[in-house]
Design a protein around this motif. Structure first.
Motif, PDB file in Angstrom:
ATOM      1  N   PRO A  76      -5.085 -16.748   8.406  1.00  0.00           N
ATOM      2  CA  PRO A  76      -4.160 -15.879   9.149  1.00  0.00           C
ATOM      3  C   PRO A  76      -3.095 -15.233   8.260  1.00  0.00           C
ATOM      4  O   PRO A  76      -2.710 -14.087   8.506  1.00  0.00           O
ATOM      5  CB  PRO A  76      -3.518 -16.833  10.161  1.00  0.00           C
ATOM      6  N   ALA A  77      -2.645 -15.938   7.228  1.00  0.00           N
ATOM      7  CA  ALA A  77      -1.609 -15.385   6.352  1.00  0.00           C
ATOM      8  C   ALA A  77      -2.131 -14.171   5.595  1.00  0.00           C
ATOM      9  O   ALA A  77      -1.454 -13.132   5.505  1.00  0.00           O
ATOM     10  CB  ALA A  77      -1.127 -16.455   5.375  1.00  0.00           C
ATOM     11  N   ALA A  78      -3.339 -14.267   5.059  1.00  0.00           N
ATOM     12  CA  ALA A  78      -3.933 -13.143   4.342  1.00  0.00           C
ATOM     13  C   ALA A  78      -4.227 -11.988   5.294  1.00  0.00           C
ATOM     14  O   ALA A  78      -4.022 -10.815   4.955  1.00  0.00           O
ATOM     15  CB  ALA A  78      -5.214 -13.586   3.639  1.00  0.00           C
ATOM     16  N   GLN A  79      -4.697 -12.302   6.483  1.00  0.00           N
ATOM     17  CA  GLN A  79      -4.977 -11.267   7.470  1.00  0.00           C
ATOM     18  C   GLN A  79      -3.700 -10.521   7.861  1.00  0.00           C
ATOM     19  O   GLN A  79      -3.727  -9.309   8.090  1.00  0.00           O
ATOM     20  CB  GLN A  79      -5.630 -11.887   8.700  1.00  0.00           C
ATOM     21  N   GLU A  80      -2.596 -11.253   7.913  1.00  0.00           N
ATOM     22  CA  GLU A  80      -1.325 -10.612   8.242  1.00  0.00           C
ATOM     23  C   GLU A  80      -0.906  -9.643   7.138  1.00  0.00           C
ATOM     24  O   GLU A  80      -0.386  -8.560   7.419  1.00  0.00           O
ATOM     25  CB  GLU A  80      -0.245 -11.672   8.451  1.00  0.00           C
ATOM     26  N   TRP A  81      -1.133 -10.029   5.875  1.00  0.00           N
ATOM     27  CA  TRP A  81      -0.817  -9.117   4.768  1.00  0.00           C
ATOM     28  C   TRP A  81      -1.608  -7.816   4.887  1.00  0.00           C
ATOM     29  O   TRP A  81      -1.077  -6.729   4.663  1.00  0.00           O
ATOM     30  CB  TRP A  81      -1.137  -9.782   3.434  1.00  0.00           C
ATOM     31  N   VAL A  82      -2.887  -7.932   5.220  1.00  0.00           N
ATOM     32  CA  VAL A  82      -3.744  -6.745   5.311  1.00  0.00           C
ATOM     33  C   VAL A  82      -3.366  -5.886   6.514  1.00  0.00           C
ATOM     34  O   VAL A  82      -3.487  -4.661   6.487  1.00  0.00           O
ATOM     35  CB  VAL A  82      -5.229  -7.164   5.372  1.00  0.00           C
ATOM     36  N   ALA A  83      -2.888  -6.521   7.575  1.00  0.00           N
ATOM     37  CA  ALA A  83      -2.497  -5.781   8.780  1.00  0.00           C
ATOM     38  C   ALA A  83      -1.098  -5.194   8.677  1.00  0.00           C
ATOM     39  O   ALA A  83      -0.795  -4.166   9.299  1.00  0.00           O
ATOM     40  CB  ALA A  83      -2.582  -6.697  10.001  1.00  0.00           C
ATOM     41  N   GLU A  84      -0.247  -5.838   7.876  1.00  0.00           N
ATOM     42  CA  GLU A  84       1.145  -5.406   7.777  1.00  0.00           C
ATOM     43  C   GLU A  84       1.594  -5.389   6.310  1.00  0.00           C
ATOM     44  O   GLU A  84       2.571  -6.039   5.938  1.00  0.00           O
ATOM     45  CB  GLU A  84       2.041  -6.339   8.599  1.00  0.00           C
ATOM     46  N   SER A  85       0.869  -4.639   5.514  1.00  0.00           N
ATOM     47  CA  SER A  85       1.209  -4.572   4.091  1.00  0.00           C
ATOM     48  C   SER A  85       2.565  -3.898   3.892  1.00  0.00           C
ATOM     49  O   SER A  85       3.012  -3.089   4.712  1.00  0.00           O
ATOM     50  CB  SER A  85       0.134  -3.795   3.318  1.00  0.00           C
ATOM     51  N   LEU A  86       3.221  -4.247   2.799  1.00  0.00           N
ATOM     52  CA  LEU A  86       4.497  -3.635   2.458  1.00  0.00           C
ATOM     53  C   LEU A  86       4.292  -2.198   2.005  1.00  0.00           C
ATOM     54  O   LEU A  86       3.201  -1.830   1.567  1.00  0.00           O
ATOM     55  CB  LEU A  86       5.170  -4.437   1.339  1.00  0.00           C
ATOM     56  N   LYS A  87       5.318  -1.392   2.109  1.00  0.00           N
ATOM     57  CA  LYS A  87       5.251  -0.006   1.634  1.00  0.00           C
ATOM     58  C   LYS A  87       5.813   0.031   0.224  1.00  0.00           C
ATOM     59  O   LYS A  87       6.896  -0.514  -0.046  1.00  0.00           O
ATOM     60  CB  LYS A  87       6.060   0.908   2.558  1.00  0.00           C
ATOM     61  N   ILE A  88       5.105   0.672  -0.697  1.00  0.00           N
ATOM     62  CA  ILE A  88       5.519   0.628  -2.104  1.00  0.00           C
ATOM     63  C   ILE A  88       6.910   1.216  -2.318  1.00  0.00           C
ATOM     64  O   ILE A  88       7.628   0.788  -3.227  1.00  0.00           O
ATOM     65  CB  ILE A  88       4.497   1.323  -3.027  1.00  0.00           C
ATOM     66  N   SER A 104       0.843  -1.187   0.000  1.00  0.00           N
ATOM     67  CA  SER A 104       0.000   0.000   0.000  1.00  0.00           C
ATOM     68  C   SER A 104       0.884   1.245   0.000  1.00  0.00           C
ATOM     69  O   SER A 104       2.105   1.148   0.121  1.00  0.00           O
ATOM     70  CB  SER A 104      -0.928   0.007   1.219  1.00  0.00           C
ATOM     71  N   ILE A 105       0.267   2.385  -0.145  1.00  0.00           N
ATOM     72  CA  ILE A 105       1.023   3.638  -0.239  1.00  0.00           C
ATOM     73  C   ILE A 105       1.860   3.873   1.026  1.00  0.00           C
ATOM     74  O   ILE A 105       3.052   4.171   0.957  1.00  0.00           O
ATOM     75  CB  ILE A 105       0.088   4.838  -0.469  1.00  0.00           C
TER      76      ILE A 105
END
Length: 208
Positions: A51-63, A22-23
């Protein structure tokens, strides 16, 4: 939720590695009610037990931290929040410019195409100039009464020269699955096109 989760699982189930970014990085907020009855479908329910998908949404990478040229596909999910940051991010515009130059396939649905607004072709012209593309329409935004967002896809895409496609057959356009493809650019008109746009991209990958 569907604009993120449907492509996510389509790509994942096809054996692709999927990163979520995400931005700003970190938590990606989802519109309230999208994960419950009567809106939630199979992928939304799957997410609640993943849980893996939830972790992505909670800790998305910064572009900022990603090299977009290392990806075969860059897919931009929409949502009302996208109207506040995708089109205004010069970093995203530059990253999409680099991905396009590297030959990546670019996809987006609904408000997601706003992320293409600041991107450029190799000759410096807007990425969307003269390109057939679609996204949520001004008519749909007005019908939903959510006009306070700073950028509306149809308006902004036309400003940079996109050949904007739309479909009026479905009631108020809310149920259409209309997509547009032009070269390496794949766009869907609204959230209902999320799965199909991802599938279009993967079919193109297989043909390369």
């Amino acid at each position: 939720a569907s604009e993120l989760l449907h492509p996510y699982y389509e790509f994942l189930d096809a054996g692709m590695r999927v990163d979520v970014a995400s931005i700003q990085g970190g938590v990606i907020p989802m519109e309230p009610g999208m994960l419950g009855w009567p809106i939630a479908g199979a992928y939304e329910k799957r997410f609640l037990d993943d849980p893996a998908a939830q972790e992505w949404v909670a800790e998305s990478l910064k572009i900022d931290d990603l090299d977009f040229t290392q990806y075969d596909v860059v897919f931009l999910a929409g949502g009302w929040g996208a109207a506040f940051d995708l089109g205004q991010s010069q970093v995203l515009g530059d990253k999409i410019t680099e991905a396009n130059a590297s030959g990546a396939l670019l996809g987006a649905v609904c408000h997601g195409p706003l992320g293409f607004i600041q991107a450029r072709k190799a000759d410096g012209t807007p990425l969307l100039e003269g390109v057939r593309a679609t996204g949520v329409t001004d008519e749909a935004v007005a019908a939903l009464g959510i006009t306070c967002t700073p950028m509306h896809p149809e308006t902004e895409m036309r400003k940079v020269g996109a050949i904007f496609e739309e479909e009026h057959d479905a009631m108020h356009e809310f149920f259409t699955n209309h997509r547009a493809q032009d070269g390496n650019l794949f766009t869907g008109m609204n959230q209902n096109a999320s799965c199909s746009t991802a599938q279009d991209i993967m079919l193109s990958l297989l043909s390369q």
